[in-house]
Design a protein around this motif. Structure first.
Motif, PDB file in Angstrom:
ATOM      1  N   ASP A  56      40.147  47.724  34.879  1.00 38.33           N
ATOM      2  CA  ASP A  56      39.497  46.439  35.152  1.00 38.33           C
ATOM      3  C   ASP A  56      39.967  45.789  36.448  1.00 38.33           C
ATOM      4  O   ASP A  56      39.301  44.882  36.961  1.00 38.33           O
ATOM      5  N   ILE A  57      41.087  46.220  37.013  1.00 41.97           N
ATOM      6  CA  ILE A  57      41.494  45.731  38.326  1.00 41.97           C
ATOM      7  C   ILE A  57      41.553  46.878  39.344  1.00 41.97           C
ATOM      8  O   ILE A  57      42.131  46.749  40.416  1.00 41.97           O
ATOM      9  N   GLU A  58      40.969  48.015  38.971  1.00 39.31           N
ATOM     10  CA  GLU A  58      40.791  49.168  39.866  1.00 39.31           C
ATOM     11  C   GLU A  58      42.125  49.688  40.413  1.00 39.31           C
ATOM     12  O   GLU A  58      42.252  50.040  41.588  1.00 39.31           O
ATOM     13  N   VAL A  59      43.122  49.743  39.543  1.00 33.46           N
ATOM     14  CA  VAL A  59      44.410  50.327  39.927  1.00 33.46           C
ATOM     15  C   VAL A  59      44.470  51.746  39.384  1.00 33.46           C
ATOM     16  O   VAL A  59      44.394  51.953  38.175  1.00 33.46           O
ATOM     17  N   TYR A  98      44.905  32.911  44.111  1.00 35.45           N
ATOM     18  CA  TYR A  98      45.537  34.224  43.984  1.00 35.45           C
ATOM     19  C   TYR A  98      46.756  34.272  44.904  1.00 35.45           C
ATOM     20  O   TYR A  98      46.922  33.440  45.799  1.00 35.45           O
ATOM     21  N   SER A 146      45.428  45.034  46.177  1.00 39.21           N
ATOM     22  CA  SER A 146      44.200  45.325  45.435  1.00 39.21           C
ATOM     23  C   SER A 146      44.295  44.828  44.003  1.00 39.21           C
ATOM     24  O   SER A 146      43.283  44.503  43.374  1.00 39.21           O
ATOM     25  N   ALA A 147      45.536  44.736  43.478  1.00 38.50           N
ATOM     26  CA  ALA A 147      45.737  44.222  42.119  1.00 38.50           C
ATOM     27  C   ALA A 147      45.918  42.709  42.120  1.00 38.50           C
ATOM     28  O   ALA A 147      45.257  41.988  41.363  1.00 38.50           O
ATOM     29  N   LYS A 164      42.957  40.403  42.300  1.00 35.90           N
ATOM     30  CA  LYS A 164      42.015  40.439  41.176  1.00 35.90           C
ATOM     31  C   LYS A 164      42.552  39.693  39.958  1.00 35.90           C
ATOM     32  O   LYS A 164      41.846  39.561  38.960  1.00 35.90           O
ATOM     33  N   ILE A 165      43.803  39.233  40.038  1.00 35.52           N
ATOM     34  CA  ILE A 165      44.423  38.535  38.912  1.00 35.52           C
ATOM     35  C   ILE A 165      44.775  37.114  39.350  1.00 35.52           C
ATOM     36  O   ILE A 165      45.715  36.921  40.129  1.00 35.52           O
TER      37      ILE A 165
END
Length: 255
Positions: free
Chosen positions: A64-67, A175, A241-242, A245-246
């Motif tokens: 869901d966070i493309e990691v 973020y 990238s993480a 997204k959080i």
């Protein structure tokens, strides 16, 4: 009768703008995150637990966070360039596969959450790396050109990372973004092997393998600044990238 009561409350909500209770958060905390409150007096201990809690999720990857999965960790390219000392070379590494990263353990964290600065101390028992390489430059005044496949193993790695972040606003959400990252490492043992397609099967190719292993400590010392910079650049992008997204209130409530 029940239907009319519900209808009345819905109308009141629209007309009078009834608000969500103050203690009810609009955020849902995913299972892979253990939040640490910004004002927690033991924030460093809490963050150690948070980072170690992530380990099993990072093995499989977090969709869901493309990691992607960190074991094996796939790196498309790393460029290391050293212009000083006995090893003046530009080394390019491609199609890298690293195994063993999932056995990491975060030992220490020192966080300045007001300024989004985080220092981490990490232990890695064993890292094995394979891929393709190309080296051009001079070693001890001798010109070197080599290209092919490489394999390396590093044991008992102690790594340190410094993250310098800042708060950013995206689509109305706050973020943390990493602006700068520094990396350093120490290791107890290392072993190298290359298959040089330019000098393969001749005296030069075998001599290079012997030179790499007989002088591994000196080579690592000389190339360490370039390696640190290349690794930090890669993981800065990986972590951003993480983090981007959080939202901050999910992993750092009170921020």
């Amino acid at each position: 009768m029940k239907f009319y009561v519900i209808l009345i409350f819905c109308l009141m909500d629209q007309v009078y703008g009834l608000e969500r209770p103050k203690n009810e958060s609009k955020y849902v905390t995913p299972e892979y995150i253990l939040p640490c409150h910004k004002t927690d007096p033991n924030i460093n201990t809490c963050l150690v637990g948070t980072f170690n809690h992530l380990r099993p999720y990072l093995i499989t990857g977090i969709k869901d966070i493309e990691v992607p999965s960190i074991d094996p960790l796939k790196i498309e390219k790393l460029i290391m360039e050293n212009g000083q000392g006995a090893f003046r070379v530009r080394a390019s590494f491609y199609n890298i596969t690293a195994t063993g990263a999932s056995n990491y353990s975060v030992k220490t964290i020192k966080a300045d959450v007001e300024n989004y600065h985080i220092e981490l101390g990490i232990k890695l028992p064993r890292i094995e790396i394979r891929g393709k390489y190309e080296v051009n430059g001079n070693v001890l005044l001798f010109p070197v050109r080599s290209k092919g496949d490489f394999w390396a193993i590093f044991l008992d790695v102690d790594a340190a990372a410094k993250i310098f972040g800042k708060e950013v606003l995206r689509d109305g959400e706050r973020y943390m973004r990493i602006d700068k990252m520094l990396v350093d490492f120490r290791l107890q043992k290392s072993r190298f092997r290359i298959r040089d397609i330019i000098n393969h099967g001749n005296v030069i190719g075998e001599a290079m393998n012997q030179f790499l292993n007989n002088n591994s400590e000196e080579i690592i010392k000389e190339m360490k600044p370039a390696a640190n910079a290349a690794i930090a650049k890669h993981f800065k992008g990986f972590l951003n990238s993480a983090f981007l997204k959080i939202p901050l209130p999910i992993w750092l409530p009170g921020a």
